[in-house]
Every structure is written in structure tokens, then in C-alpha cells.
Scaffold this active site. Structure first.
Site, PDB file in Angstrom:
ATOM      1  N   ASN A  42      43.227  76.973   2.708  1.00 26.14           N
ATOM      2  CA  ASN A  42      42.782  78.550   2.344  1.00 26.14           C
ATOM      3  C   ASN A  42      43.657  78.942   1.558  1.00 26.14           C
ATOM      4  O   ASN A  42      45.286  78.899   1.584  1.00 26.14           O
ATOM      5  CB  ASN A  42      42.492  79.221   3.443  1.00 26.14           C
ATOM      6  CG  ASN A  42      43.500  79.637   4.524  1.00 26.14           C
ATOM      7  OD1 ASN A  42      44.431  78.804   4.589  1.00 26.14           O
ATOM      8  ND2 ASN A  42      43.964  80.724   4.795  1.00 26.14           N
ATOM      9  N   GLU A  44      45.472  82.357  -0.181  1.00 26.34           N
ATOM     10  CA  GLU A  44      44.926  83.921  -0.509  1.00 26.34           C
ATOM     11  C   GLU A  44      45.224  84.543  -1.589  1.00 26.34           C
ATOM     12  O   GLU A  44      45.974  84.037  -2.834  1.00 26.34           O
ATOM     13  CB  GLU A  44      45.683  85.019   0.887  1.00 26.34           C
ATOM     14  CG  GLU A  44      44.815  84.361   2.149  1.00 26.34           C
ATOM     15  CD  GLU A  44      45.469  84.418   3.140  1.00 26.34           C
ATOM     16  OE1 GLU A  44      46.374  85.260   3.411  1.00 26.34           O
ATOM     17  OE2 GLU A  44      44.652  84.366   4.561  1.00 26.34           O
ATOM     18  N   CYS A  53      38.477  79.662   0.257  1.00 25.89           N
ATOM     19  CA  CYS A  53      38.681  79.324   1.829  1.00 25.89           C
ATOM     20  C   CYS A  53      38.725  77.805   1.997  1.00 25.89           C
ATOM     21  O   CYS A  53      38.559  77.798   0.657  1.00 25.89           O
ATOM     22  CB  CYS A  53      37.342  79.698   3.117  1.00 25.89           C
ATOM     23  SG  CYS A  53      36.541  81.360   3.135  1.00 25.89           S
ATOM     24  N   GLU A  55      36.916  75.602   3.318  1.00 26.26           N
ATOM     25  CA  GLU A  55      36.132  74.306   3.082  1.00 26.26           C
ATOM     26  C   GLU A  55      35.829  74.263   1.358  1.00 26.26           C
ATOM     27  O   GLU A  55      35.922  73.061   1.201  1.00 26.26           O
ATOM     28  CB  GLU A  55      35.113  74.824   3.845  1.00 26.26           C
ATOM     29  CG  GLU A  55      35.221  75.374   5.595  1.00 26.26           C
ATOM     30  CD  GLU A  55      36.433  76.592   6.040  1.00 26.26           C
ATOM     31  OE1 GLU A  55      36.983  77.135   5.011  1.00 26.26           O
ATOM     32  OE2 GLU A  55      35.368  76.666   6.944  1.00 26.26           O
ATOM     33  N   CYS A  90      32.832  80.219   7.609  1.00 24.76           N
ATOM     34  CA  CYS A  90      32.495  81.388   7.127  1.00 24.76           C
ATOM     35  C   CYS A  90      31.249  80.746   6.531  1.00 24.76           C
ATOM     36  O   CYS A  90      30.103  79.953   6.341  1.00 24.76           O
ATOM     37  CB  CYS A  90      33.004  82.800   6.431  1.00 24.76           C
ATOM     38  SG  CYS A  90      33.283  81.954   4.613  1.00 24.76           S
ATOM     39  N   CYS A  93      30.792  79.620   2.924  1.00 27.17           N
ATOM     40  CA  CYS A  93      30.857  78.357   3.040  1.00 27.17           C
ATOM     41  C   CYS A  93      30.449  77.342   3.454  1.00 27.17           C
ATOM     42  O   CYS A  93      30.290  76.819   2.860  1.00 27.17           O
ATOM     43  CB  CYS A  93      32.341  78.300   3.619  1.00 27.17           C
ATOM     44  SG  CYS A  93      34.285  78.678   2.849  1.00 27.17           S
TER      45      CYS A  93
HETATM   46  N1  THU Z   1      39.348  81.473   6.160  1.00 27.32           N
HETATM   47  C1  THU Z   1      39.681  79.778   5.876  1.00 27.32           C
HETATM   48  O1  THU Z   1      40.010  79.299   5.014  1.00 27.32           O
HETATM   49  N2  THU Z   1      38.210  79.373   5.670  1.00 27.32           N
HETATM   50  C2  THU Z   1      37.297  80.029   6.949  1.00 27.32           C
HETATM   51  O2  THU Z   1      35.450  79.670   6.766  1.00 27.32           O
HETATM   52  C3  THU Z   1      36.854  81.468   6.922  1.00 27.32           C
HETATM   53  C4  THU Z   1      38.235  82.667   6.511  1.00 27.32           C
HETATM   54  C5  THU Z   1      40.595  81.989   5.988  1.00 27.32           C
HETATM   55  C6  THU Z   1      40.092  82.986   4.803  1.00 27.32           C
HETATM   56  C7  THU Z   1      42.158  83.500   4.961  1.00 27.32           C
HETATM   57  O3  THU Z   1      42.126  83.380   4.427  1.00 27.32           O
HETATM   58  C8  THU Z   1      41.858  83.202   6.632  1.00 27.32           C
HETATM   59  O4  THU Z   1      40.960  82.486   7.060  1.00 27.32           O
HETATM   60  C9  THU Z   1      41.669  84.270   6.802  1.00 27.32           C
HETATM   61  O5  THU Z   1      40.562  85.275   7.142  1.00 27.32           O
END
Ligand code: THU
Length: 131
Positions: A42, A44, A53, A55, A90, A93
Site C-alpha cells: 500500500n 498512502e 492498496c 493488491e 477491499c 481490489c
Molecule cells: N489496504 C490495502 O492495501 N489493501 C486492502 O485491500 C485494504 C486496505 C490499505 C489501504 C490503507 O493504506 C490501509 O490499508 C488502511 O486502510
């Protein structure tokens, strides 16, 4: 490639996560039909909404390298880099995965103890598709 090995790659990918806001780091390892593995983490952003994310990072990396057929993905994540619970993908994704993968595509999750295996069909039944 064994699922344990793919999970190991996801743990490695998680180390590169950029998550200064949530402190929740995620790693993904995507196995292509070619046998190559694409890493994702991820990334941010101060705007929050521009966060990517793990994935999706892995899929974008694979497509940028010319790969569009995939076998499986391993996903790990946790607060402060501690993998203690499963980290399922999520909704966005799941939709990204469904763009490239068939119903039997395997999704491996790890809680630090056990690996859980799902198919895409199980995590995203009746998915939207224009094709
Ligand atoms: N996140 C992912 O990388 N993948 C997911 O499927 C769910 C959420 C990350 C996004 C964010 O940086 C952190 O998790 C908290 O939501």
C-alpha cells in the site's frame, strides 16, 4: 509455486509499504502465468483518497511488465506491520482482480499462523462485467 512461498513474498513486499497515516501495512504477491511474481504494497497519500492498496499496486506492476494472466495472489497485512489477522482484499481490489482473473483464481490470506484459501468467485460472487 507453493502458497507458503507466495505468502513469504507478500511478507517481504509488506516491508516496503508506505503507510504513515494508518500505520496499517499491507503486502501482496501476485503469481503470473509466466511464473513471475509481482510485488505490491500500500502507498498512502496525504489526501487519503489517492492511497493505493497493495493488491492494486501488484496488478498495475504486472500489467506494466506485460503480464495479464494470473494464477493466484497472497495478501498479508496488519497494524504496525504485525500480521495477526487475515487481511482480505477491499471491495475495489476485488473488482480489480475480477478484471483480469477467472472465478477459480486463488486468493491466499495469512494470519501469522494459518493460510486460508479463497477463490475469486467466493469473495466476489455475481461480479459486474461488461464482457
Ligand atoms: N489496504 C490495502 O492495501 N489493501 C486492502 O485491500 C485494504 C486496505 C490499505 C489501504 C490503507 O493504506 C490501509 O490499508 C488502511 O486502510
Amino acid at each position: 509455486m507453493r502458497k507458503e512461498e507466495l505468502i513469504g513474498n507478500a511478507m517481504t513486499a509488506m516491508k516496503n509499504a508506505y503507510a504513515p497515516y494508518s500505520k496499517f501495512t499491507v503486502g501482496a504477491a501476485l503469481l503470473g502465468a509466466s511464473g513471475k511474481v509481482y510485488f505490491g504494497c500500500n502507498v498512502e497519500n496525504a489526501s487519503y483518497g489517492a492511497t493505493t492498496c497493495a493488491e492494486r499496486t501488484a496488478f498495475c506492476s504486472a500489467v506494466a511488465h506485460g503480464e495479464k494472466d494470473f494464477c493466484s495472489i497472497a495478501i498479508v497485512g496488519g497494524k504496525g506491520g504485525r500480521v495477526e489477522k487475515y487481511c482480505p482484499p477491499c471491495g475495489i481490489c476485488r473488482q480489480i482482480i475480477s478484471e483480469f482473473c477467472k472465478k477459480d483464481f486463488k486468493i491466499y490470506l495469512y494470519n501469522g499462523v494459518e493460510i486460508k484459501t479463497y477463490t475469486l468467485e467466493e469473495l466476489l460472487p455475481e461480479s459486474f462485467d461488461l464482457r
